[in-house]
Design an enzyme around this catalytic site. Sequence first.
Site, short mmCIF file in Angstrom:
data_model
loop_
_atom_site.label_atom_id
_atom_site.label_comp_id
_atom_site.label_asym_id
_atom_site.label_seq_id
_atom_site.Cartn_x
_atom_site.Cartn_y
_atom_site.Cartn_z
N CYS A 375 42.16 28.47 31.11
CA CYS A 375 42.12 27.76 29.83
C CYS A 375 41.21 26.53 29.94
CB CYS A 375 43.53 27.43 29.37
SG CYS A 375 43.62 27.26 27.60
N HIS A 500 46.22 32.25 29.72
CA HIS A 500 47.09 31.81 30.82
C HIS A 500 47.66 33.03 31.55
CE1 HIS A 500 47.07 27.51 30.18
NE2 HIS A 500 47.03 27.76 28.88
N GLU A 502 48.63 33.38 34.45
CA GLU A 502 49.74 33.07 35.36
C GLU A 502 51.09 33.46 34.75
OE1 GLU A 502 47.89 30.88 33.73
OE2 GLU A 502 48.98 29.06 33.17
N1 GLN Z 1 43.02 21.30 25.90
C1 GLN Z 1 42.39 22.57 25.80
C2 GLN Z 1 42.54 23.18 24.42
O1 GLN Z 1 43.37 22.76 23.67
C3 GLN Z 1 42.91 23.51 26.87
C4 GLN Z 1 44.36 23.85 26.70
C5 GLN Z 1 44.96 24.52 27.89
O2 GLN Z 1 44.44 24.43 28.99
N2 GLN Z 1 46.07 25.16 27.71
O3 GLN Z 1 41.84 24.09 24.07
#
Ligand code: GLN
Length: 523
Positions: A375, A500, A502
């Site tokens: 992300c 994500h 994970e």
């Molecule tokens: N802050 C970033 C976004 O909002 C990444 C978010 C995250 O890593 N879950 O897109």
Amino acid sequence: MTKYIFVTGGVLSGVGKGISAASIGAVLQAKGLKVSIQKCDPYLNVDAGLLNPAEHGECFVTVDGAETDLDLGHYERFLDLELTQKNATLSGRLLQKVIADERAGKFEGKTVQLVPHLTGAIQDAIAEAAEGSDVHIVEIGGTVGDYEGLSFVEAIREFAGRVGRENCLYVHVVYVPFISTSKEFKSKPAQNALMDLRGFGIVPDCVIVRTDTPAPDSIARKISQFSGVSEECVIQLSNADTVYEVPITIANSGINKVISQFVGNNKQPNLSKWKKLVSAQSSKYKKVVRVGLVAKYVDNEDTYISVIEALKASGWQEKVDVEIQWINAETAKDSDFKAVDALLVPGGFGGRGVPGKIAAATYALKNKVPYLGLCLGLQVAVIAAARRAGLKDANSTEFDPGTDNNVVYIMDGQQGLESTGGTLRLGNYVAVLTEKTKTAKAYGTTVVNERHRHRYEVNQNFTSAIEKGGLRISGTSPDGKLVEFVEAIDHPFMIGTQAHPELKSRPHSPHPLFAGLVRAAKR
Ligand code: GLN
């Protein structure tokens, strides 16, 4: 008829109620039963999305986009289930519903009260989450006696009236401290906690006594005497070397008999997969792989618990000892990156530590160090590539709202909502991977479905600059509008995902991107 197991806690929270609940579920699954599980959290938040991860640990996201407590992650890993919003019940969410129903006139002029209206809504939520399973496990967050939790304790007491006491098993998890000065275990707080529970009308069927080190049998005897729970139903669980040992410990303890009788199934649980896992975990591998976790919250492992579990599971699969080196994103320098075999930049919100994360991605690109970006970890890699291509002020508008080179920017329709709840892209989204890319090879397929939790996206007006800087897009949403994966060109392993992964990794089957990172690091 579904059977219900209610797991409550006394004395302290954080002593492994979630692991105990999940492990009981694992043992029942190993007997061939269909198990479902639910966490009831008494705090007044509507979801866990806005909770501070440093205090509360990771926010776990379900396939349908519910932002939940990290216990749901334990449940998914232990039970290999994909849970949904139904499995995470929060006071705030239910109160919101009760109040909305009142405003809509659904209570026909009655006085709206915690009992029976909120307790009724809790019971409905439990019954709904239990549908279709042989055994439904409900864990109540916090400890019995907390103000916030009273409605939940009352609701599970009333629930026995709804489905029959014989279909409910109450398990209370208590903590017994060891006093080092007098060298003795003290059962008094546990006795009081059991008295509290009885005061709310619940006499437990089983007590799990958590201790740091094994306690003498006299402790169980004493707790049995004071609580009226028979001694064979008071089970001691001292700290385990690994949480994945707990299903085995539970299966070998008196709880097995209690739950077997309760569900009317005396089959011996088949624990081979747990035994295999514990032996993989306790093996001493010759090869050590050091993975640098470039993170903002370096003093709370719970913040990145799914990431850590995914890395560990990859090590067991690849038969290497994965050593996680914490690299503080706020102070990170090239010498920190040089000291590890692979780099991992996890998700995150806000600008703190971002320069260090961009530096990690730059280092990985330049020095061909294996890298996995989750992300935010993808977003910083994109920024790093664009800067390498000469766009010196390339940034995400999250960190530099005024930049002309907004290589990561906010989705349409989301402007102005940056710091409020419920405005993220959440839950499962399908991505299509470009054939023959490293990403597609790692997955072994070109259509994947991963969980998301973010607001910003890669700006495809900058695709050529990003490529010039060494990264190519390797996966997008099916309509091509959203970038889902990037990977480094001519590099052993550098993949960034907007998702994500994970959250989908399992101890018995690690996620392919994590396994890929560890394999690349091993080489
Ligand atoms: N802050 C970033 C976004 O909002 C990444 C978010 C995250 O890593 N879950 O897109």
